[in-house]
Design a protein around this motif. Structure first.
Motif, PDB file in Angstrom:
ATOM      1  N   SER A 279      15.303  10.245 -16.039  1.00 43.07           N
ATOM      2  CA  SER A 279      14.570  10.256 -17.307  1.00 43.07           C
ATOM      3  C   SER A 279      14.527   8.853 -17.891  1.00 43.07           C
ATOM      4  O   SER A 279      15.029   7.899 -17.289  1.00 43.07           O
ATOM      5  N   GLU A 280      13.962   8.735 -19.083  1.00 40.86           N
ATOM      6  CA  GLU A 280      13.893   7.450 -19.786  1.00 40.86           C
ATOM      7  C   GLU A 280      15.277   6.905 -20.127  1.00 40.86           C
ATOM      8  O   GLU A 280      15.428   5.715 -20.365  1.00 40.86           O
ATOM      9  N   LYS A 281      16.267   7.763 -20.128  1.00 39.44           N
ATOM     10  CA  LYS A 281      17.615   7.287 -20.462  1.00 39.44           C
ATOM     11  C   LYS A 281      18.594   7.415 -19.284  1.00 39.44           C
ATOM     12  O   LYS A 281      19.781   7.137 -19.453  1.00 39.44           O
ATOM     13  N   TYR A 282      18.089   7.809 -18.130  1.00 36.43           N
ATOM     14  CA  TYR A 282      18.959   7.909 -16.951  1.00 36.43           C
ATOM     15  C   TYR A 282      18.170   7.430 -15.738  1.00 36.43           C
ATOM     16  O   TYR A 282      17.407   8.196 -15.144  1.00 36.43           O
ATOM     17  N   TRP A 283      18.343   6.162 -15.405  1.00 37.66           N
ATOM     18  CA  TRP A 283      17.509   5.532 -14.388  1.00 37.66           C
ATOM     19  C   TRP A 283      18.255   4.336 -13.793  1.00 37.66           C
ATOM     20  O   TRP A 283      19.278   3.912 -14.303  1.00 37.66           O
ATOM     21  N   GLY A 284      17.724   3.792 -12.705  1.00 42.11           N
ATOM     22  CA  GLY A 284      18.259   2.562 -12.141  1.00 42.11           C
ATOM     23  C   GLY A 284      18.754   2.725 -10.712  1.00 42.11           C
ATOM     24  O   GLY A 284      19.760   3.396 -10.458  1.00 42.11           O
ATOM     25  N   LEU A 285      18.040   2.095  -9.774  1.00 44.51           N
ATOM     26  CA  LEU A 285      18.367   2.186  -8.354  1.00 44.51           C
ATOM     27  C   LEU A 285      18.740   0.818  -7.803  1.00 44.51           C
ATOM     28  O   LEU A 285      17.955  -0.126  -7.884  1.00 44.51           O
ATOM     29  N   THR A 286      19.936   0.732  -7.253  1.00 42.19           N
ATOM     30  CA  THR A 286      20.381  -0.501  -6.614  1.00 42.19           C
ATOM     31  C   THR A 286      21.485  -0.167  -5.633  1.00 42.19           C
ATOM     32  O   THR A 286      21.963   0.968  -5.577  1.00 42.19           O
ATOM     33  N   ALA A 287      21.897  -1.147  -4.859  1.00 41.19           N
ATOM     34  CA  ALA A 287      22.908  -0.912  -3.823  1.00 41.19           C
ATOM     35  C   ALA A 287      24.252  -0.528  -4.441  1.00 41.19           C
ATOM     36  O   ALA A 287      24.654  -1.071  -5.476  1.00 41.19           O
ATOM     37  N   GLY A 288      24.935   0.405  -3.811  1.00 43.78           N
ATOM     38  CA  GLY A 288      26.247   0.828  -4.284  1.00 43.78           C
ATOM     39  C   GLY A 288      26.709   2.065  -3.541  1.00 43.78           C
ATOM     40  O   GLY A 288      26.108   2.493  -2.546  1.00 43.78           O
ATOM     41  N   TYR A 289      27.772   2.659  -4.043  1.00 47.95           N
ATOM     42  CA  TYR A 289      28.261   3.896  -3.442  1.00 47.95           C
ATOM     43  C   TYR A 289      27.209   4.997  -3.573  1.00 47.95           C
ATOM     44  O   TYR A 289      26.341   4.959  -4.459  1.00 47.95           O
ATOM     45  N   THR A 290      27.300   5.976  -2.690  1.00 43.49           N
ATOM     46  CA  THR A 290      26.359   7.088  -2.728  1.00 43.49           C
ATOM     47  C   THR A 290      27.047   8.372  -2.309  1.00 43.49           C
ATOM     48  O   THR A 290      28.181   8.351  -1.807  1.00 43.49           O
ATOM     49  N   ARG A 291      26.354   9.453  -2.494  1.00 44.90           N
ATOM     50  CA  ARG A 291      26.856  10.768  -2.069  1.00 44.90           C
ATOM     51  C   ARG A 291      26.185  11.145  -0.762  1.00 44.90           C
ATOM     52  O   ARG A 291      24.967  11.285  -0.692  1.00 44.90           O
ATOM     53  N   ASN A 292      26.982  11.272   0.286  1.00 45.54           N
ATOM     54  CA  ASN A 292      26.450  11.692   1.571  1.00 45.54           C
ATOM     55  C   ASN A 292      26.084  13.177   1.542  1.00 45.54           C
ATOM     56  O   ASN A 292      26.488  13.917   0.640  1.00 45.54           O
TER      57      ASN A 292
ATOM     58  N   ASP B 160      27.145  15.559   3.224  1.00 45.37           N
ATOM     59  CA  ASP B 160      28.297  16.459   3.304  1.00 45.37           C
ATOM     60  C   ASP B 160      29.194  16.373   2.070  1.00 45.37           C
ATOM     61  O   ASP B 160      30.256  16.996   2.023  1.00 45.37           O
ATOM     62  N   GLY B 161      28.765  15.607   1.071  1.00 45.23           N
ATOM     63  CA  GLY B 161      29.533  15.484  -0.158  1.00 45.23           C
ATOM     64  C   GLY B 161      30.508  14.324  -0.179  1.00 45.23           C
ATOM     65  O   GLY B 161      31.110  14.040  -1.223  1.00 45.23           O
ATOM     66  N   SER B 162      30.682  13.649   0.940  1.00 41.65           N
ATOM     67  CA  SER B 162      31.585  12.505   0.993  1.00 41.65           C
ATOM     68  C   SER B 162      30.919  11.273   0.376  1.00 41.65           C
ATOM     69  O   SER B 162      29.727  11.279   0.059  1.00 41.65           O
ATOM     70  N   VAL B 163      31.691  10.226   0.217  1.00 42.40           N
ATOM     71  CA  VAL B 163      31.183   8.999  -0.397  1.00 42.40           C
ATOM     72  C   VAL B 163      30.768   8.010   0.677  1.00 42.40           C
ATOM     73  O   VAL B 163      31.508   7.750   1.629  1.00 42.40           O
ATOM     74  N   GLY B 164      29.570   7.467   0.538  1.00 42.72           N
ATOM     75  CA  GLY B 164      29.070   6.453   1.455  1.00 42.72           C
ATOM     76  C   GLY B 164      28.561   5.254   0.684  1.00 42.72           C
ATOM     77  O   GLY B 164      28.944   5.028  -0.468  1.00 42.72           O
ATOM     78  N   TYR B 165      27.694   4.490   1.313  1.00 43.36           N
ATOM     79  CA  TYR B 165      27.111   3.300   0.679  1.00 43.36           C
ATOM     80  C   TYR B 165      25.643   3.232   1.049  1.00 43.36           C
ATOM     81  O   TYR B 165      25.268   3.545   2.190  1.00 43.36           O
ATOM     82  N   ALA B 166      24.797   2.853   0.080  1.00 43.07           N
ATOM     83  CA  ALA B 166      23.364   2.789   0.347  1.00 43.07           C
ATOM     84  C   ALA B 166      22.713   1.752  -0.555  1.00 43.07           C
ATOM     85  O   ALA B 166      23.179   1.486  -1.664  1.00 43.07           O
ATOM     86  N   ALA B 167      21.620   1.174  -0.064  1.00 40.40           N
ATOM     87  CA  ALA B 167      20.826   0.236  -0.862  1.00 40.40           C
ATOM     88  C   ALA B 167      19.765   1.025  -1.628  1.00 40.40           C
ATOM     89  O   ALA B 167      18.571   0.961  -1.346  1.00 40.40           O
ATOM     90  N   HIS B 168      20.195   1.793  -2.614  1.00 41.68           N
ATOM     91  CA  HIS B 168      19.290   2.661  -3.371  1.00 41.68           C
ATOM     92  C   HIS B 168      18.079   1.885  -3.878  1.00 41.68           C
ATOM     93  O   HIS B 168      18.204   0.815  -4.479  1.00 41.68           O
ATOM     94  N   GLN B 169      16.900   2.443  -3.644  1.00 44.44           N
ATOM     95  CA  GLN B 169      15.653   1.830  -4.104  1.00 44.44           C
ATOM     96  C   GLN B 169      14.558   2.894  -4.103  1.00 44.44           C
ATOM     97  O   GLN B 169      14.694   3.935  -3.464  1.00 44.44           O
TER      98      GLN B 169
ATOM     99  N   LYS C 209      12.054   4.568  -0.590  1.00 42.18           N
ATOM    100  CA  LYS C 209      12.630   4.241   0.709  1.00 42.18           C
ATOM    101  C   LYS C 209      14.055   4.742   0.843  1.00 42.18           C
ATOM    102  O   LYS C 209      14.468   5.217   1.893  1.00 42.18           O
ATOM    103  N   GLU C 210      14.843   4.600  -0.220  1.00 41.20           N
ATOM    104  CA  GLU C 210      16.233   5.058  -0.175  1.00 41.20           C
ATOM    105  C   GLU C 210      16.645   5.582  -1.554  1.00 41.20           C
ATOM    106  O   GLU C 210      17.621   5.150  -2.133  1.00 41.20           O
ATOM    107  N   ASP C 211      15.860   6.517  -2.036  1.00 45.66           N
ATOM    108  CA  ASP C 211      16.179   7.210  -3.277  1.00 45.66           C
ATOM    109  C   ASP C 211      16.883   8.495  -2.895  1.00 45.66           C
ATOM    110  O   ASP C 211      16.274   9.420  -2.350  1.00 45.66           O
ATOM    111  N   LEU C 212      18.175   8.575  -3.189  1.00 46.06           N
ATOM    112  CA  LEU C 212      19.000   9.689  -2.736  1.00 46.06           C
ATOM    113  C   LEU C 212      19.496  10.561  -3.886  1.00 46.06           C
ATOM    114  O   LEU C 212      20.416  11.354  -3.717  1.00 46.06           O
TER     115      LEU C 212
END
Length: 462
Positions: free
Chosen positions: A330-343, A345-354, A357-360
């Motif tokens: 939303s207008e108050k919950y946004w922002g995609l950049t590299a960092g930890y992510t949710r795989n 299977d629920g585990s923690v991974g890393y992704a270049a969120h953008q 292409k890589e919006d997870l």
């Protein structure tokens, strides 16, 4: 010094007395605060929280920033001594914010920064460049990968950006501060930037290893987060590159510009592998903690301010549009950049969120917070949303690295130096221009920018 940051912050708001400030931290993230905070108080709060990463949770020997800090203690004890050079550069600038905002005592900061300078002087260097990771106890390289066990020029540039800001901040101070500034001056001038042209090629290379030489073979070509590397290389008094290296290397012989737009906003350059949306938001942040995009131009980009602001606005508009239908965007919950992510299977991974292409479905708080200079209204809305409506997304050192409303308010109680380290400096650049003014007024930086064809109306570089 443990807990002093929160104590000073709460006292500054008049929420606790100075005598009881330190004990108030036991009352949780909100402390004794009952009244709704103003925007300035919120910015103080998140800056002070982010500072804890580099103050309370610093590597104990070197006092530099750990690569990561996990409240869930997922990594073994020896991981606490892995420090990151780039994130530590951001940490140096975060400490300066802490001093200037009086979150931490100036004298204590000088003492700590002197310890850092002494450590960096003795740590492993490869033709002047530090490695990506260093063991904070021994000063020896910790391989980032099998062949990445030598100099990392980009991480060195991020570190050097902070080193120069520290030098500029303290160079006219008392005797101890002047000594610190001299140490920092010596450190940055020892980087052999021109050696990383691999024997005179008209491009800088990211890595060199004493074991594998140039085998990683990663030329620095725009556009991504690496512009600051060319600026510093051009600015070096003793190990400088020429303007041709910038023009042929970074700008790909001037071919990295574009007429493409998104949401009606010009992108100006071809963001590497992300030409439609501009890529993860750290590309508009890492080089610009010190390098001031206001009024900055060269013959390729007429406005670096517009380049970065449009990059952030495209990310914002994409999240509001939410073409993949993730819950919570939303207008108050946004922002995609590299960092930890949710795989998956629920585990923690890393992704270049953008975008696309890589919006997870994962929002990385540093993305919007560190965009404060470009989008103050949108970033402040995000900041207020986190602290007022999502306290579960906030930990000991501020917002956690990764969050997701889409996955039932999932978060991971973990931090990364290179993400947490951009928050306080970029917010401060919005508030006062502190780091931008320090870096851009360094005489070598002015000369380096002129050398490779930059102009700055803000800092009178013609």
């Amino acid at each position: 010094m443990k807990n002093i940051i929160t104590g000073i912050f709460l006292a500054s708001l008049g929420l606790v007395s100075c005598k009881t400030a330190q004990s108030s931290e036991n009352k949780g993230p909100e402390g004794s605060q009952q009244k709704k905070m103003t925007d300035n108080q919120l910015m103080d709060k998140v800056q002070g929280d982010a500072l804890k990463y580099f103050w309370d949770f610093a590597e104990p020997n070197s006092k530099l920033g750990r690569e990561r800090y996990h409240e869930d203690n997922i990594y073994p004890d020896n991981d606490k001594h892995v420090i990151t050079t780039g994130g530590s550069g951001f940490g140096l600038m975060t400490i300066l914010v802490g001093v200037d905002r009086k979150f931490i005592p100036r004298q204590e900061a000088v003492k700590r920064l002197t310890t850092i300078a002494d450590f960096l002087e003795k740590a492993d260097r490869f033709h002047g460049a530090w490695p990506h990771w260093i063991n904070g106890e021994t000063g020896k390289v910790v391989p980032f990968g099998k062949k990445d066990n030598g100099g990392d020029l980009v991480e060195t540039a991020f570190l050097t950006q902070g080193i120069i800001c520290v030098r500029e901040y303290f160079k006219n101070g008392n005797a101890e501060e002047k000594a610190l500034a001299a140490k920092m001056d010596k450190l940055w001038k020892g980087v052999e930037w021109n050696w990383y042209t691999k024997g005179g090629e008209k491009v800088l290379y990211w890595h060199w290893s004493p074991s594998y030489g140039w085998e990683m073979n990663f030329p620095l070509e725009g556009y991504n987060e690496c512009l600051i590397t060319y600026v510093l290389a051009a600015a070096s008094p003793d190990h400088s590159i020429d303007s041709e290296t910038y023009n042929k290397g970074w700008t790909r012989n001037g071919t990295y510009t574009t007429d493409r737009t998104k949401y009606g906003l010009p992108l100006y350059v071809k963001h590497n592998y992300a030409e439609e949306f501009g890529g993860p938001l750290f590309w508009s942040q890492y080089s610009y903690l010190g390098l001031d995009p206001r009024g900055l131009s060269d013959k390729y980009v007429k406005s670096y301010w517009d380049l970065n602001r449009n990059h952030v606005l495209i990310d914002y508009k994409y999240c509001v549009e939410n073409p993949l239908g993730f819950k919570g965007y939303s207008e108050k919950y946004w922002g995609l950049t590299a960092g930890y992510t949710r795989n998956k299977d629920g585990s923690v991974g890393y992704a270049a969120h953008q975008p696309m292409k890589e919006d997870l479905g994962v929002i990385t708080p540093t993305a919007a917070l560190s965009s404060m200079p470009y989008t103050p209204k949108e970033s402040t809305a995000f900041l207020r949303f986190l602290y007022e409506e999502k306290p579960n997304f906030i930990g000991q050192a501020g917002p956690y690295d990764a969050t997701s409303i889409n996955f039932d308010d999932w978060t991971t109680p973990r931090y990364l130096a290179i993400d947490q380290g951009t928050i306080a400096p970029m917010i401060e650049n919005y508030r006062s221009g502190l780091l931008w003014n320090l870096f851009m007024n360094a005489p070598e930086i002015k000369n380096g920018l002129k050398k490779i064809g930059f102009k700055s109306t803000e800092h009178k570089i013609q």
